[in-house]
Design a protein around this motif. Structure first.
Motif, mmCIF file in Angstrom:
data_model
loop_
_atom_site.group_PDB
_atom_site.id
_atom_site.type_symbol
_atom_site.label_atom_id
_atom_site.label_comp_id
_atom_site.label_asym_id
_atom_site.label_seq_id
_atom_site.Cartn_x
_atom_site.Cartn_y
_atom_site.Cartn_z
ATOM 1 N N VAL A 167 0.826 -1.214 0.000
ATOM 2 C CA VAL A 167 0.000 0.000 0.000
ATOM 3 C C VAL A 167 0.856 1.257 0.000
ATOM 4 O O VAL A 167 0.569 2.220 -0.731
ATOM 5 C CB VAL A 167 -0.964 -0.018 1.208
ATOM 6 C CG1 VAL A 167 -1.728 1.299 1.301
ATOM 7 C CG2 VAL A 167 -1.954 -1.173 1.074
ATOM 8 N N ARG A 171 0.648 4.066 -2.858
ATOM 9 C CA ARG A 171 0.159 5.385 -2.500
ATOM 10 C C ARG A 171 1.260 6.449 -2.507
ATOM 11 O O ARG A 171 1.107 7.529 -3.094
ATOM 12 C CB ARG A 171 -0.495 5.353 -1.104
ATOM 13 C CG ARG A 171 -1.852 4.669 -1.067
ATOM 14 C CD ARG A 171 -2.905 5.398 -1.892
ATOM 15 N NE ARG A 171 -3.017 6.805 -1.542
ATOM 16 C CZ ARG A 171 -3.780 7.300 -0.586
ATOM 17 N NH1 ARG A 171 -4.521 6.475 0.142
ATOM 18 N NH2 ARG A 171 -3.843 8.597 -0.363
ATOM 19 N N ASP A 172 2.385 6.161 -1.847
ATOM 20 C CA ASP A 172 3.389 7.193 -1.598
ATOM 21 C C ASP A 172 4.588 7.143 -2.535
ATOM 22 O O ASP A 172 5.329 8.120 -2.640
ATOM 23 C CB ASP A 172 3.887 7.099 -0.147
ATOM 24 C CG ASP A 172 2.791 7.420 0.854
ATOM 25 O OD1 ASP A 172 1.802 8.068 0.452
ATOM 26 O OD2 ASP A 172 2.904 7.027 2.017
ATOM 27 N N TYR A 176 -0.562 6.711 -6.447
ATOM 28 C CA TYR A 176 -1.951 6.393 -6.741
ATOM 29 C C TYR A 176 -2.886 6.900 -5.661
ATOM 30 O O TYR A 176 -2.528 6.996 -4.494
ATOM 31 C CB TYR A 176 -2.128 4.883 -6.877
ATOM 32 C CG TYR A 176 -1.499 4.312 -8.106
ATOM 33 C CD1 TYR A 176 -1.723 4.890 -9.344
ATOM 34 C CD2 TYR A 176 -0.659 3.210 -8.033
ATOM 35 C CE1 TYR A 176 -1.138 4.386 -10.486
ATOM 36 C CE2 TYR A 176 -0.068 2.690 -9.175
ATOM 37 C CZ TYR A 176 -0.308 3.286 -10.395
ATOM 38 O OH TYR A 176 0.280 2.777 -11.517
ATOM 39 N N SER A 178 -6.500 6.544 -3.362
ATOM 40 C CA SER A 178 -7.032 5.414 -2.595
ATOM 41 C C SER A 178 -7.953 4.526 -3.434
ATOM 42 O O SER A 178 -7.928 3.299 -3.306
ATOM 43 C CB SER A 178 -7.768 5.926 -1.353
ATOM 44 O OG SER A 178 -8.833 6.785 -1.726
ATOM 45 N N VAL A 181 -5.890 2.195 -5.585
ATOM 46 C CA VAL A 181 -5.234 1.154 -4.798
ATOM 47 C C VAL A 181 -6.246 0.083 -4.402
ATOM 48 O O VAL A 181 -5.971 -1.110 -4.484
ATOM 49 C CB VAL A 181 -4.563 1.758 -3.544
ATOM 50 C CG1 VAL A 181 -4.035 0.646 -2.627
ATOM 51 C CG2 VAL A 181 -3.417 2.673 -3.953
ATOM 52 N N GLN A 192 -7.702 -0.302 3.339
ATOM 53 C CA GLN A 192 -6.621 0.468 2.737
ATOM 54 C C GLN A 192 -6.145 1.573 3.664
ATOM 55 O O GLN A 192 -4.943 1.815 3.818
ATOM 56 C CB GLN A 192 -7.095 1.053 1.396
ATOM 57 C CG GLN A 192 -6.005 1.715 0.574
ATOM 58 C CD GLN A 192 -5.932 3.219 0.788
ATOM 59 O OE1 GLN A 192 -4.959 3.865 0.397
ATOM 60 N NE2 GLN A 192 -6.938 3.826 1.407
ATOM 61 N N ARG A 193 -7.092 2.247 4.340
ATOM 62 C CA ARG A 193 -6.727 3.332 5.258
ATOM 63 C C ARG A 193 -5.915 2.806 6.443
ATOM 64 O O ARG A 193 -4.934 3.437 6.869
ATOM 65 C CB ARG A 193 -7.981 4.043 5.763
ATOM 66 C CG ARG A 193 -8.610 4.988 4.746
ATOM 67 C CD ARG A 193 -9.619 5.898 5.401
ATOM 68 N NE ARG A 193 -10.748 5.166 5.979
ATOM 69 C CZ ARG A 193 -11.840 4.850 5.288
ATOM 70 N NH1 ARG A 193 -11.957 5.200 4.012
ATOM 71 N NH2 ARG A 193 -12.836 4.195 5.877
ATOM 72 N N LEU A 196 -2.400 1.889 5.225
ATOM 73 C CA LEU A 196 -1.640 3.097 4.917
ATOM 74 C C LEU A 196 -1.186 3.789 6.196
ATOM 75 O O LEU A 196 -0.029 4.228 6.319
ATOM 76 C CB LEU A 196 -2.489 4.047 4.077
ATOM 77 C CG LEU A 196 -1.814 5.348 3.620
ATOM 78 C CD1 LEU A 196 -0.648 5.049 2.695
ATOM 79 C CD2 LEU A 196 -2.823 6.250 2.927
#
Length: 224
Positions: A167, A171-172, A176, A178, A181, A192-193, A196
């Motif tokens: 993730v 993301r970072d 991408y 959320s 992803v 996902q949250r 992350l």
């Protein structure tokens, strides 16, 4: 030393790749392969297997670039091929499990040491203890230290548990959103949250430790 070259817009990039421009292909390879390798290692059992998944992805990109329709960014398209390729390889190695399964033990527990907060019964219990507040991430101007910071970040990402690394990489590193992803990994927005947050918290802990020492080094140089 010259910095990394920026990639042209997708429409230019795609056309050059379709034209067989070797310089452009080498540039894309250099820009994306590092993040792709980290992502692939989340699905397979060895680094060699991850490298093969990345190679297979680039071969698929070369073969399929003429059919690229631009419904997503080129990078998203490439990463989608990578995820599917790495998942298939991981399944053969009995490495891959459904990404949406429960968090493994190493991904559970507090993300920040409880000793950094005020204890129950103290005034403002649960708030940061004196001297334990997160420090600003002021990167030293020294270009050597800046290079070291990039290496520390890369090493810290590599040390994350596979799901967190996946993730964080998407993301970072790859940039991408959320929704993308969640679609790529077939996980819920809530999952996902959580992943992350935990990944970023572990990275911050590693960087805080490094930057404390880096500021001391930079200060020492300034006094010399």
């Amino acid at each position: 030393m010259a910095g990394p070259r920026e990639l042209p817009p997708d429409e230019v990039l795609v056309q050059r790749l379709r034209d067989g421009d070797e310089e452009t292909f080498a540039l894309v390879l250099d820009s994306w392969s590092g993040g792709m390798l980290r992502l692939a290692m989340s699905f397979v059992s060895t680094k060699d297997s991850a490298e093969e998944a990345v190679q297979d992805t680039w071969l698929a990109v070369i073969r399929g670039i003429n059919g690229f329709e631009g419904r997503a960014s080129l990078k998203t398209w490439v990463y989608r091929i990578l995820v599917n390729t790495a998942k298939a390889r991981g399944t053969k190695e009995s490495r891959t499990v459904p990404f949406a399964s429960l968090l493994p033990e190493e991904e559970e527990g507090p993300t920040v040491d409880a000793e950094r907060f005020r204890a129950p019964g103290e005034r403002y219990a649960g708030h940061w203890a004196v001297g334990q507040e997160p420090r600003p991430w002021d990167i030293p101007e020294d270009h050597v230290l800046r290079g070291e910071v990039r290496e520390v970040i890369a090493e810290a990402i590599d040390e994350l548990p596979p799901r967190l690394r996946t993730v964080i990489t998407l993301r970072d590193v790859a940039g991408y959103g959320s929704d993308e992803v969640c679609s790529l990994l077939e996980i819920s927005p809530g999952n996902q949250r959580v992943l992350l947050h935990r990944g970023r918290a572990l990275l911050r802990r590693k960087l805080e430790s490094y930057l404390s020492g880096a500021h001391d080094v930079a200060g020492g140089r300034g006094r010399a």
